[in-house]
Design a protein around this motif. Structure first.
Motif, PDB file in Angstrom:
ATOM      1  N   PHE A 150       0.850  -1.181   0.000  1.00  0.00           N
ATOM      2  CA  PHE A 150       0.000   0.000   0.000  1.00  0.00           C
ATOM      3  C   PHE A 150       0.890   1.235   0.000  1.00  0.00           C
ATOM      4  O   PHE A 150       1.876   1.294   0.745  1.00  0.00           O
ATOM      5  N   LEU A 151       0.529   2.229  -0.797  1.00  0.00           N
ATOM      6  CA  LEU A 151       1.278   3.487  -0.851  1.00  0.00           C
ATOM      7  C   LEU A 151       0.439   4.589  -0.220  1.00  0.00           C
ATOM      8  O   LEU A 151      -0.717   4.797  -0.598  1.00  0.00           O
ATOM      9  N   SER A 152       1.012   5.284   0.734  1.00  0.00           N
ATOM     10  CA  SER A 152       0.296   6.360   1.408  1.00  0.00           C
ATOM     11  C   SER A 152       0.059   7.521   0.452  1.00  0.00           C
ATOM     12  O   SER A 152       0.944   7.909  -0.317  1.00  0.00           O
ATOM     13  N   SER A 153      -1.123   8.095   0.506  1.00  0.00           N
ATOM     14  CA  SER A 153      -1.483   9.205  -0.370  1.00  0.00           C
ATOM     15  C   SER A 153      -0.846  10.507   0.117  1.00  0.00           C
ATOM     16  O   SER A 153      -0.378  10.605   1.259  1.00  0.00           O
ATOM     17  N   GLN A 154      -0.839  11.519  -0.754  1.00  0.00           N
ATOM     18  CA  GLN A 154      -0.337  12.830  -0.358  1.00  0.00           C
ATOM     19  C   GLN A 154      -1.186  13.420   0.750  1.00  0.00           C
ATOM     20  O   GLN A 154      -0.674  14.129   1.634  1.00  0.00           O
ATOM     21  N   GLU A 155      -2.479  13.116   0.748  1.00  0.00           N
ATOM     22  CA  GLU A 155      -3.362  13.588   1.827  1.00  0.00           C
ATOM     23  C   GLU A 155      -2.939  12.995   3.172  1.00  0.00           C
ATOM     24  O   GLU A 155      -2.994  13.676   4.203  1.00  0.00           O
ATOM     25  N   ALA A 156      -2.501  11.743   3.167  1.00  0.00           N
ATOM     26  CA  ALA A 156      -2.017  11.132   4.401  1.00  0.00           C
ATOM     27  C   ALA A 156      -0.735  11.807   4.871  1.00  0.00           C
ATOM     28  O   ALA A 156      -0.543  12.038   6.076  1.00  0.00           O
ATOM     29  N   VAL A 157       0.149  12.118   3.932  1.00  0.00           N
ATOM     30  CA  VAL A 157       1.387  12.818   4.277  1.00  0.00           C
ATOM     31  C   VAL A 157       1.077  14.178   4.897  1.00  0.00           C
ATOM     32  O   VAL A 157       1.631  14.547   5.941  1.00  0.00           O
ATOM     33  N   ASP A 158       0.174  14.930   4.269  1.00  0.00           N
ATOM     34  CA  ASP A 158      -0.164  16.263   4.777  1.00  0.00           C
ATOM     35  C   ASP A 158      -0.803  16.188   6.164  1.00  0.00           C
ATOM     36  O   ASP A 158      -0.479  16.995   7.046  1.00  0.00           O
ATOM     37  N   ALA A 159      -1.704  15.229   6.353  1.00  0.00           N
ATOM     38  CA  ALA A 159      -2.356  15.097   7.655  1.00  0.00           C
ATOM     39  C   ALA A 159      -1.347  14.698   8.727  1.00  0.00           C
ATOM     40  O   ALA A 159      -1.385  15.214   9.859  1.00  0.00           O
ATOM     41  N   LEU A 160      -0.457  13.801   8.385  1.00  0.00           N
ATOM     42  CA  LEU A 160       0.554  13.363   9.343  1.00  0.00           C
ATOM     43  C   LEU A 160       1.506  14.500   9.691  1.00  0.00           C
ATOM     44  O   LEU A 160       1.899  14.651  10.861  1.00  0.00           O
ATOM     45  N   ALA A 161       1.853  15.314   8.703  1.00  0.00           N
ATOM     46  CA  ALA A 161       2.731  16.456   8.966  1.00  0.00           C
ATOM     47  C   ALA A 161       2.110  17.415   9.970  1.00  0.00           C
ATOM     48  O   ALA A 161       2.815  18.020  10.790  1.00  0.00           O
ATOM     49  N   GLY A 162       0.787  17.548   9.949  1.00  0.00           N
ATOM     50  CA  GLY A 162       0.116  18.418  10.895  1.00  0.00           C
ATOM     51  C   GLY A 162       0.104  17.878  12.313  1.00  0.00           C
ATOM     52  O   GLY A 162      -0.097  18.643  13.267  1.00  0.00           O
ATOM     53  N   LEU A 163       0.316  16.571  12.473  1.00  0.00           N
ATOM     54  CA  LEU A 163       0.336  15.955  13.798  1.00  0.00           C
ATOM     55  C   LEU A 163       1.727  15.958  14.425  1.00  0.00           C
ATOM     56  O   LEU A 163       1.857  15.774  15.636  1.00  0.00           O
ATOM     57  N   LEU A 164       2.757  16.142  13.630  1.00  0.00           N
ATOM     58  CA  LEU A 164       4.129  16.042  14.116  1.00  0.00           C
ATOM     59  C   LEU A 164       4.584  17.348  14.758  1.00  0.00           C
ATOM     60  O   LEU A 164       4.065  18.423  14.433  1.00  0.00           O
ATOM     61  N   PRO A 165       5.565  17.276  15.674  1.00  0.00           N
ATOM     62  CA  PRO A 165       6.100  18.500  16.289  1.00  0.00           C
ATOM     63  C   PRO A 165       6.639  19.463  15.244  1.00  0.00           C
ATOM     64  O   PRO A 165       7.381  19.068  14.348  1.00  0.00           O
ATOM     65  N   GLN A 166       6.267  20.723  15.381  1.00  0.00           N
ATOM     66  CA  GLN A 166       6.646  21.717  14.382  1.00  0.00           C
ATOM     67  C   GLN A 166       7.911  22.482  14.752  1.00  0.00           C
ATOM     68  O   GLN A 166       8.492  23.163  13.898  1.00  0.00           O
ATOM     69  N   ASP A 167       8.343  22.394  16.020  1.00  0.00           N
ATOM     70  CA  ASP A 167       9.438  23.260  16.469  1.00  0.00           C
ATOM     71  C   ASP A 167      10.529  22.529  17.240  1.00  0.00           C
ATOM     72  O   ASP A 167      11.396  23.169  17.815  1.00  0.00           O
ATOM     73  N   HIS A 168      10.496  21.213  17.307  1.00  0.00           N
ATOM     74  CA  HIS A 168      11.577  20.488  17.973  1.00  0.00           C
ATOM     75  C   HIS A 168      11.748  19.111  17.328  1.00  0.00           C
ATOM     76  O   HIS A 168      10.887  18.644  16.585  1.00  0.00           O
ATOM     77  N   GLN A 169      12.863  18.478  17.633  1.00  0.00           N
ATOM     78  CA  GLN A 169      13.218  17.221  16.993  1.00  0.00           C
ATOM     79  C   GLN A 169      12.295  16.087  17.442  1.00  0.00           C
ATOM     80  O   GLN A 169      11.741  16.103  18.545  1.00  0.00           O
ATOM     81  N   PHE A 170      12.155  15.110  16.580  1.00  0.00           N
ATOM     82  CA  PHE A 170      11.365  13.919  16.872  1.00  0.00           C
ATOM     83  C   PHE A 170      11.864  12.788  15.980  1.00  0.00           C
ATOM     84  O   PHE A 170      12.582  13.019  14.998  1.00  0.00           O
ATOM     85  N   LYS A 171      11.451  11.564  16.317  1.00  0.00           N
ATOM     86  CA  LYS A 171      11.808  10.386  15.518  1.00  0.00           C
ATOM     87  C   LYS A 171      10.534   9.662  15.117  1.00  0.00           C
ATOM     88  O   LYS A 171       9.685   9.371  15.965  1.00  0.00           O
ATOM     89  N   LEU A 172      10.406   9.376  13.834  1.00  0.00           N
ATOM     90  CA  LEU A 172       9.246   8.679  13.282  1.00  0.00           C
ATOM     91  C   LEU A 172       9.706   7.432  12.560  1.00  0.00           C
ATOM     92  O   LEU A 172      10.724   7.448  11.853  1.00  0.00           O
ATOM     93  N   ILE A 173       8.946   6.359  12.713  1.00  0.00           N
ATOM     94  CA  ILE A 173       9.216   5.141  11.961  1.00  0.00           C
ATOM     95  C   ILE A 173       7.966   4.752  11.185  1.00  0.00           C
ATOM     96  O   ILE A 173       6.849   4.836  11.690  1.00  0.00           O
ATOM     97  N   ASP A 174       8.167   4.351   9.932  1.00  0.00           N
ATOM     98  CA  ASP A 174       7.095   3.883   9.057  1.00  0.00           C
ATOM     99  C   ASP A 174       7.253   2.374   8.918  1.00  0.00           C
ATOM    100  O   ASP A 174       8.212   1.884   8.316  1.00  0.00           O
ATOM    101  N   LEU A 175       6.311   1.636   9.505  1.00  0.00           N
ATOM    102  CA  LEU A 175       6.350   0.178   9.453  1.00  0.00           C
ATOM    103  C   LEU A 175       5.683  -0.295   8.164  1.00  0.00           C
ATOM    104  O   LEU A 175       4.492  -0.092   7.967  1.00  0.00           O
TER     105      LEU A 175
END
Length: 261
Positions: free
Chosen positions: A116-141
């Motif tokens: 399955f390939l994630s859509s651009q809408e999924a990328v945009d929505a996920l970007a809105g959930l991630l920290p905007q001003d400090h470091q973080f680590k994300l893993i895509d399983l």
């Protein structure tokens, strides 16, 4: 758009996948049994059309799948046979095709997880959930060809992105993509069950219904309190998400979000 938990359940893609996994082997088995029971011989052409007819009728009338899915079931194997007869391909082309599918999809017979390939809408929505001003680590399983991680790295370069993929060819495409983008993205050819999730702030998965209960138990054991577990389309049975986001993409998918306790 955010929705309350009780209104965000969209299991249509999940149900279609389950029904397809039932229809195909069942129709093949039914065709084989009819070939034994019927008093007259059945040619290969008869068999593929009989399988398609059984699959189409079962999917539409018994499992209530959309009419276009019934058409796919009806024509799938006849189309394969027609292509084989018309193109008259030598035998090694079929071997090459099998190896190519194996490289693309990996051990899908064991993982029960298609590509399955994630859509651009999924990328945009996920970007809105991630920290905007400090470091973080994300893993895509089940990171596929690495599109989600690489796109997020361009949008939020202060993050660190990791991908796990069991299919060899998509994994190497991901590695090449990360190399060319020069972003903080790392991809590994590895089983998700062998990778420790404790070091990540966000764990994202777009898999299938089959591994979700086991993956939830793994996330509960390993993920830190306060970290996010996010699943695209496929929810965890009997576990209500804390939030969900309905996506306006081609499959009307939903991001299910749990904050780990």
């Amino acid at each position: 758009m955010l929705y309350p938990t009780e209104t965000c359940q969209n299991r249509a893609p999940e149900l279609l996948l389950k029904k397809t996994l039932v229809v195909l082997p069942s129709s093949i088995l039914a065709t084989y049994l009819l070939g034994i029971i019927l008093p007259w011989p059945i040619t290969l052409l008869h068999a593929v059309w009989l399988q398609g007819l059984i699959a189409a009728l079962a999917s539409y009338y018994l499992l209530h799948m959309p009419i276009w899915w019934a058409a796919i079931h009806l024509l799938f194997f006849p189309a394969l046979l027609s292509a084989s007869l018309i193109l008259n391909l030598p035998a090694y082309w079929y071997l090459a095709g099998f190896i190519t599918l194996l490289l693309i999809f990996g051990r899908i017979h064991r993982t029960r997880v298609p590509l399955f390939l994630s859509s651009q809408e999924a990328v945009d929505a996920l970007a809105g959930l991630l920290p905007q001003d400090h470091q973080f680590k994300l893993i895509d399983l089940g990171s596929g060809c690495g599109g989600l991680a690489c796109k997020l790295a361009q949008m939020l370069p202060h993050g660190s992105y990791h991908g796990i993929e069991t299919a060899l060819l998509p994994c190497w495409i991901s590695k090449l993509r990360a190399l060319l983008s020069r972003q903080d993205c790392q991809f590994e050819w590895e089983s998700i069950w062998q990778h420790d999730l404790s070091g990540y702030d966000v764990v994202y998965a777009y898999l299938s219904p089959v591994p979700m209960p086991r993956l939830w138990e793994k996330a509960r054991r390993e993920m830190r309190p306060g970290s996010l577990f996010i699943s695209n389309t496929f929810t965890v049975p009997s576990i209500e998400p804390d939030r969900c986001i309905r996506l306006d993409d081609f499959s009307s998918a939903v991001l299910y979000i749990w904050r780990m306790a």
